[in-house]
Design an enzyme around this catalytic site. Structure first.
Site, PDB file in Angstrom:
ATOM      1  NE  ARG A 103      -2.355   0.967   3.555  1.00  0.00           N
ATOM      2  CZ  ARG A 103      -3.324   1.025   4.575  1.00  0.00           C
ATOM      3  NH1 ARG A 103      -4.320   0.826   4.604  1.00  0.00           N
ATOM      4  NH2 ARG A 103      -2.516   1.317   5.990  1.00  0.00           N
ATOM      5  CB  THR A 107      -2.189   7.446  -3.238  1.00  0.00           C
ATOM      6  OG1 THR A 107      -1.497   6.098  -3.374  1.00  0.00           O
ATOM      7  CG2 THR A 107      -1.376   8.493  -3.568  1.00  0.00           C
ATOM      8  CG  ASP A 199       1.724  -3.649   9.439  1.00  0.00           C
ATOM      9  OD1 ASP A 199       1.890  -4.817   9.262  1.00  0.00           O
ATOM     10  OD2 ASP A 199       1.832  -2.797   8.445  1.00  0.00           O
ATOM     11  CG  ASP A 202       5.283  -3.750  10.574  1.00  0.00           C
ATOM     12  OD1 ASP A 202       5.602  -4.441   9.431  1.00  0.00           O
ATOM     13  OD2 ASP A 202       4.960  -2.619  10.661  1.00  0.00           O
TER      14      ASP A 202
END
Length: 207
Positions: A103, A107, A199, A202
């Site tokens: 990602r 944006t 995340d 992560d």
């Protein structure tokens, strides 16, 4: 929400709480994520088509059932890998394809960096695996790719989903079955799910 199954089984919710806890380290996170993925698979495959077969036990002949179609598991890299092994233990004969998406931080647009899939998915049951359904950008990009490969029977399995992501997927794929352990409140300004679990990639790999 129509077409969305929130799996409320006590063991699923118990494990989800452990994954949400910021004190849960990578080793335990990996183990618990695998456990919850296996539990979720039972619900996600409940409507798989089966066909009758005849088998012989050590004592007599009897009838039973087998899956009507082959299964393709498609984890979205990298976090989807954390759910793959435990699902393969339940579906050891499934084929595995991979979709790599990242990602863009500004944006929030999903960008492919890897694709490895059978060229024709029309005869398969396809399970798309991605722990987090946040903005929905990655899910829609992956579903668009599966559609180009003629996938007709697709299920999306997420650990945690945001309403914004579900709406985005629903706008493009209104009949897609979605299975999740939780529908959380919303996204924050950076596109992360709240309360979420951070995340997933992560936390899964400690990076």
């Amino acid at each position: 929400m129509k077409g969305v199954t929130v799996i409320t089984h006590p063991l699923v919710q118990h494990n989800l709480t452990r994954l949400r806890d910021q004190r849960t380290g990578p080793q335990e996170f990996r183990r618990v994520l695998g456990e919850i993925a296996a539990l979720m698979l039972y619900e996600a495959t409940r409507s798989f088509a089966v066909q009758s077969v005849s088998v012989r036990t050590p004592l007599a002949r009897t009838s039973g059932y087998q899956l009507s179609r082959e299964v393709v598991l498609v984890p979205v890299l990298r976090a989807g890998l954390g759910m793959l092994d435990s699902i393969l233990q339940l579906l050891p004969h499934a084929r595995v394809g991979f979709i790599g998406l990242k990602r863009e931080e500004t944006t929030l647009r999903a960008v492919f960096y890897h694709k490895s899939l059978p060229p024709d998915l029309s005869q398969f049951e396809v399970i798309l695996i991605d722990p987090m359904l946040a903005t929905g950008g990655s899910a829609v990009a992956a579903l668009d790719l599966l559609a180009k490969l003629q996938a007709r029977r697709v299920r999306l399995v997420n650990l945690v989903a945001a309403p914004e992501g579900i709406r985005r997927v629903r706008q493009r794929y209104p009949n897609l079955p979605i299975f999740t352990a939780a529908m959380d409140k919303r996204l924050n300004e950076k596109g992360y799910i709240l309360p979420g679990l951070g995340d997933a990639g992560d936390r899964l790999f400690g990076v």
